[in-house]
Design an enzyme around this catalytic site. Sequence first.
Site, PDB file in Angstrom:
ATOM      1  CG  ASP A   1      -1.945  -1.078   1.214  1.00 39.29           C
ATOM      2  OD1 ASP A   1      -2.151  -1.671   0.142  1.00 39.29           O
ATOM      3  OD2 ASP A   1      -2.552  -1.351   2.266  1.00 39.29           O
TER       4      ASP A   1
ATOM      5  NE  ARG B   1      -1.257  -9.545   0.502  1.00 43.01           N
ATOM      6  CZ  ARG B   1      -2.098  -9.698   1.533  1.00 43.01           C
ATOM      7  NH1 ARG B   1      -2.839  -8.680   1.930  1.00 43.01           N
ATOM      8  NH2 ARG B   1      -2.187 -10.836   2.162  1.00 43.01           N
TER       9      ARG B   1
END
EC number: 2.7.1.11
Length: 341
Positions: free
Chosen positions: A127, A275
């Site tokens: 993030d 991810r």
Amino acid sequence: MRIGVLTAGGDCPGLNAVIRSVVHRAVAQYDDEVIGFEDGYAGLLDSHYRTLDLNAVSGILARGGTILGSSRLERDRLREACENASDMIHEFGIDALIPIGGEGTLTAARMLSDAGLPVVGVPKTIDNDISSTDRTFGFDTAVGVATEAMDRLKTTAESHQRVMVVEVMGRHAGWIALESGMAAGAHGICLPERAFDPADLVSMVEERFARGKRFAVICVAEGAHPVDGSMDYGHGEIDKFGHERFQGIGTALAYELERRLGKEAKPVILGHVQRGGVPTAYDRVLATRFGWHAVEAAHRGEFGRMTSLRGTDIVMVPLAQAVTELKTVPKDRMEEAESVF
Ligand code: F6P
């Protein structure tokens, strides 16, 4: 020196590169012993660990995920760990603990440090929302994945005259949406930092189709919210780790746009694809540098701090400073993005 290392919170490409770097620097340079706690702080509390030597980290530089496993820790267990911090130091005989993680992990690291454990933190998150570091590893990989996905979606969207609503990760900070949206030339970008009005997106799509364009791509962060009352979308409940359970803004927005436009709008939720898999070269290098500097800091006795990228330099910053506030997208970065679509 005996160094303990663990990975906690959501995984992220580059974690293995940090572990490898810590072991290489500690073992080859200082003849240290490194132990890896399994599944995050849970391994520390439950005494699940293994020795990490050079062979144990061979071939993991480019591997996604974490060879140590990861988990989130409930607050009560963390408090218990802090109360027993000095017992843990004696039980494992560790001279330094290197937790690698995001905001939650670094908050826990700070609590353990305040309780007396010799901690050196390493920040990670796709993030990119940790203050006190210009970048976190994993972010570059996630932006690359999301950008490629939107590049691909454009061609199929155009063939079918569709609107694609691409939901990317980013709970409180819209860095992935901002940078992948810019890189892919998305026609709309919705971030958690500023509520969006679906009417603006409708106008944008109508204007594109009016001048002969046959598709539109909208990149929306999972934590983005519409202006209150502008469409049917509510806030979700909070889970046991303090995270809001999202209601699926990508799907809700695609539905809303299809209803208002009378054109097909498809939601594409990229989720954990962002991810997984191999880290980019950039993330491998940043992760390797963080690992190297964490070991150096431990040998200098610089505890209660974490590695941080400042410009092109790696510096050590206090953990206390790192976890006080999230790094969100500032207004001027949003304006730059708006000027290109
Ligand atoms: O913090 C990193 C992150 O990938 C967020 O962007 C996302 O909301 C969250 O983790 C998802 O975590 P998980 O599904 O692993 O609980």
